[in-house]
Write a protein that holds these residues in place. Structure first.
Motif, short mmCIF file in Angstrom:
data_model
loop_
_atom_site.label_atom_id
_atom_site.label_comp_id
_atom_site.label_asym_id
_atom_site.label_seq_id
_atom_site.Cartn_x
_atom_site.Cartn_y
_atom_site.Cartn_z
N GLY A 47 0.80 -1.22 0.00
CA GLY A 47 0.00 0.00 0.00
C GLY A 47 0.83 1.27 0.00
O GLY A 47 0.38 2.30 -0.48
N GLN A 150 4.38 -7.75 13.60
CA GLN A 150 3.66 -7.81 14.87
C GLN A 150 2.32 -7.09 14.81
O GLN A 150 1.46 -7.32 15.66
CB GLN A 150 4.52 -7.28 16.00
CG GLN A 150 5.00 -5.85 15.81
CD GLN A 150 5.84 -5.38 16.99
OE1 GLN A 150 5.65 -5.83 18.10
NE2 GLN A 150 6.78 -4.47 16.74
N PHE A 151 2.12 -6.23 13.83
CA PHE A 151 0.86 -5.48 13.77
C PHE A 151 0.11 -5.74 12.47
O PHE A 151 0.67 -6.21 11.48
CB PHE A 151 1.12 -3.98 13.92
CG PHE A 151 1.77 -3.65 15.23
CD1 PHE A 151 1.17 -4.00 16.43
CD2 PHE A 151 3.00 -3.01 15.27
CE1 PHE A 151 1.77 -3.72 17.64
CE2 PHE A 151 3.61 -2.73 16.48
CZ PHE A 151 2.99 -3.09 17.67
N ALA A 152 -1.20 -5.37 12.48
CA ALA A 152 -2.08 -5.67 11.35
C ALA A 152 -1.60 -5.07 10.04
O ALA A 152 -1.85 -5.63 8.98
CB ALA A 152 -3.49 -5.17 11.67
N ASN A 153 -0.95 -3.91 10.11
CA ASN A 153 -0.54 -3.27 8.85
C ASN A 153 0.95 -3.49 8.56
O ASN A 153 1.61 -2.64 7.98
CB ASN A 153 -0.88 -1.78 8.86
CG ASN A 153 -0.29 -1.07 10.08
OD1 ASN A 153 0.21 -1.72 10.99
ND2 ASN A 153 -0.34 0.25 10.07
N THR A 154 1.46 -4.64 8.99
CA THR A 154 2.86 -4.96 8.64
C THR A 154 2.94 -6.37 8.08
O THR A 154 2.23 -7.27 8.51
CB THR A 154 3.77 -4.88 9.89
OG1 THR A 154 3.23 -5.72 10.92
CG2 THR A 154 3.90 -3.47 10.42
N THR A 155 3.81 -6.54 7.08
CA THR A 155 4.08 -7.89 6.56
C THR A 155 5.44 -7.87 5.88
O THR A 155 6.16 -6.87 5.93
CB THR A 155 2.97 -8.38 5.62
OG1 THR A 155 3.19 -9.76 5.34
CG2 THR A 155 2.95 -7.62 4.30
#
Lengths: 296, 227
Positions: A47, A150-155
Motif C-alpha cells: 500500500g 507484529q501489527f495488522a498493517n505490517t508484513t
C-alpha cells in the motif's frame, strides 16, 4: 481410461479504499498451463508504494517463467537456502529492467504466493501475508499461513531486506490433493478464519464450480464474487488463483459443451484448438474424447 | 460470459467473518485539582468530540478501542478497552494530587491484557497508542512507568503522545515517557482541536493496509500544539 486434468482460474478486483482514492488494484494474479506444468500465482502490491502494482505483475510474470523453465531445479534441489536466494535475486534483477525503476526496489514491494504442479509433484512458495490452501481427501487444509509482522498493517515483501528468509517453500506429491487456492489478505478476510485457522466452505464450492464448468466462465464467476461478496468484508484489494483436479471417465464428457472440452486440450496436445462455440462432441464425441484423454 | 447470478454467487454463510483489526488507544488524563475550571471543561468537551467523531466513522469505530485512566487524587479506570458504541462519554471532575506514574502503569497493564486477549482470539491489531495529558508535575514516582513506555517505544511496540497543558506542565517529566517523540504543549485550551487531530489520525491508522506507512498529519499540529 480415467482422464485427470488440472483446471485453473484466477481473478482480482480493486478494493473499496483504492476505488475511493482512484488508485489501481495492487493485487496481480495469473494461472497458466504450459509444457506439462500447471502454475498459479498471486502477488499483493504494498500500500505504501504507488507503483507496487507494477512490481506485483513483474514478480508474478517472472516467477511464472522461472517455474515453467526450471521446475525440476527448484523441486530437486536439496539446498533450500540456495533456491530461495536465487529466486529472490532473480526477482530483484527483474525490477532493474522495469521502465521507471528509480534505483530503489521498494517501489515494487509485493508479497508472493505460488503453486506449481508437474506430473504428480507440486512446489509452492509463500512470502508475506495471504493464505495458500489445498483440498486433500475432500477436506480443505491450510498449506501456508499468513506471515504478518507484529501489527495488522505490517508484513514481509519480496523487496524486504533478506526477504529470502521469509520465503517459505513447500514440496510434495499431489497424491490425494484435488485443489489448490491462493488468496491475498483481502480475500482471506472472507475465506480464512483467523481464530480457528481454517478455510471457508466457499472454497470447496469454487473448486467444484471450476471442476464442472469452463475455466473462463469460472474466472468471470470469481470476478463477480470478489466484486460483490468478498470485497464487502474488507477495504483492501481481493484476489484468488485456484486449481481443481478433474477425474472423469471419457463417457462423462459425452454431453459436455465445447468450451468445457477445450479446457482439456492437453498442454502437449497436437489437436488444433476448436473454437469455443463449436461443440466438439457434435462431430464424433468418442473419438474426440479418446484423443484428448491420450494427450493428457 | 453470462452466468446465472443465483447459481454462482457465494452466500454469507459459506464465508468467514473475521473481526476488524483493532487500534487500542489509552487516554491517560490529569484530573487533579489544578485542572479545575476551564481546563477540565475543555478536556470534557475534547473527549466528547473525540468519541463522537470516532463513532461517526464506520471503519474507525469498528477498529478503535479506547480505554481511559484518570489521575486526580487517586487513579481511576474510567473504562477498559471495548467497543466505542458501548461506552458512555464520561463527565470528568477534578480532585486531589497527580499520581501520574501509577496511572501510566495501569494504562500499560490494561494494554498488555488487551493485547493478550487479541492474540488468544485471533484478532489482529495495529500499534497501540497512549496519550498522556497533564497540566503539572507528578506527585509519585514515574521511573518504572517511564522505563516501560520507553522500552515499548524503542521496540516499536507503542506510539506515545505526551501532551502538556498550560505553562505549569512539566515537559521534562513528559519527555521521560517518550524517547523518540518530543512532548507537545497544548496551545491555550485547544483540547477540541487536539482531539479532532487525534480522531483523524486514528481513522488513518484504521484504514491502513499491510506495508502502508501511516504518516501523521504533522502539518496541522501547530493548530493545537507546539514544542
Amino acid at each position: 481410461m480415467t482422464i485427470t486434468h488440472w483446471k485453473i482460474a484466477h481473478a482480482q478486483t480493486a478494493g473499496r479504499s483504492h476505488i475511493k482514492n482512484n488508485t489501481p488494484c495492487q493485487d496481480f494474479t495469473l494461472t497458466m498451463q504450459q509444457d506439462g506444468t500447471t502454475i498459479l500465482l498471486l502477488a499483493d502490491g504494498a500500500g505504501f508504494s504507488p507503483t507496487s502494482h507494477i512490481g506485483a505483475e513483474a514478480v508474478v510474470r517472472k516467477t511464472a517463467s522461472l517455474l515453467h523453465e526450471t521446475f525440476d531445479f527448484y523441486y530437486l534441489n536439496l539446498d533450500e537456502t540456495e533456491v530461495k536466494k536465487q529466486l529472490i535475486e532473480t526477482l530483484w534483477k527483474e525490477f532493474e529492467t522495469l521502465e521507471g525503476y528509480d534505483g530503489d526496489v521498494k517501489q515494487y514491494a509485493s508479497t508472493l504466493l505460488f503453486a506449481a504442479i508437474k506430473g504428480d509433484q507440486f512446489l509452492a512458495g509463500h512470502l508475506g501475508d495471504g493464505v495458500i490452501g489445498i483440498e486433500a481427501e475432500g477436506e480443505l487444509k491450510v498449506l501456508s499461513f499468513p506471515e504478518n509482522g507484529q501489527f495488522a498493517n505490517t508484513t514481509y515483501f519480496v523487496t524486504t531486506e533478506e526477504s529470502w528468509e521469509h520465503l517459505r517453500l513447500y514440496k510434495g506429491t499431489t497424491e490425494n490433493i484435488t485443489g489448490f487456492v491462493l488468496m491475498s489478505d483481502g480475500s482471506a478476510e472472507s475465506l480464512f478464519n483467523k481464530r480457528e485457522k481454517r478455510l471457508a466452505p466457499a472454497i470447496k464450492k469454487m473448486l467444484e464450480w471450476l471442476r464442472e464448468h469452463p475455466n473462463q466462465k469460472i474466472q468471470d464467476v470469481l470476478s463477480a464474487n470478489l466484486d460483490s461478496v468478498i470485497k464487502e468484508q474488507t477495504h483492501d484489494d481481493c484476489s484468488l488463483s485456484i486449481a481443481s483436479l478433474v477425474k472423469k471417465e471419457p463417457e462423462e464428457f459425452v454431453t459436455a459443451a465445447g468450451d468445457y472440452l477445450n479446457d482439456f486440450k492437453g498442454i502437449r496436445s497436437d489437436l488444433p484448438v476448436k473454437s469455443h462455440e463449436e461443440e466438439v462432441i457434435s462431430e464424433d464425441p468418442i473419438e474426440a474424447i479418446e484423443t484428448v484423454s491420450h494427450d493428457i | 460470459m453470462a452466468f446465472s447470478q443465483e447459481e454462482f454467487m457465494l452466500s454469507k454463510i459459506e464465508l468467514e467473518e473475521n473481526p476488524s483489526p483493532r487500534v487500542p488507544i489509552c487516554l491517560v488524563l490529569d484530573t487533579s485539582y489544578s485542572m479545575y475550571g476551564e481546563p477540565i471543561k475543555e478536556l470534557n468537551n475534547g473527549v466528547k468530540l473525540f468519541m463522537d467523531s470516532i463513532r461517526r466513522d464506520d471503519i474507525a469505530s469498528a477498529s478503535a478501542e479506547i480505554s481511559m485512566v484518570t489521575f486526580g487524587g487517586t487513579v481511576k479506570q474510567v473504562f477498559d478497552f471495548g467497543s466505542i458504541h458501548r461506552q458512555t462519554i464520561p463527565h470528568l471532575g477534578v480532585e486531589g494530587v497527580t499520581p501520574m506514574g501509577e496511572a501510566v502503569n495501569l494504562a500499560l497493564d490494561l494494554l498488555e491484557r488487551r493485547k493478550m486477549m487479541y492474540s488468544q482470539s485471533g484478532v489482529d491489531y495495529y500499534q497501540p497508542w497512549i496519550v498522556i495529558m497533564t497540566d503539572g508535575a507528578p506527585t509519585d514516582d514515574i521511573a518504572r512507568a517511564a522505563s516501560r513506555t520507553s522500552d515499548l517505544v524503542n521496540k516499536k511496540k507503542l506510539t506515545i503522545f505526551p501532551i502538556g497543558i498550560g505553562p505549569s506542565a512539566d515537559m521534562n517529566t513528559l519527555k521521560q515517557f517518550s524517547p523518540k517523540r518530543q512532548p507537545l504543549r497544548l496551545k491555550g485550551l485547544k483540547f477540541v482541536e487536539f482531539f479532532e487531530w487525534l480522531s483523524k489520525s486514528i481513522s488513518m491508522v484504521s484504514k491502513s493496509t499491510p506495508g502502508e506507512e501511516v504518516k501523521l498529519d504533522v502539518a496541522s499540529i501547530p493548530d493545537w500544539g507546539s514544542l
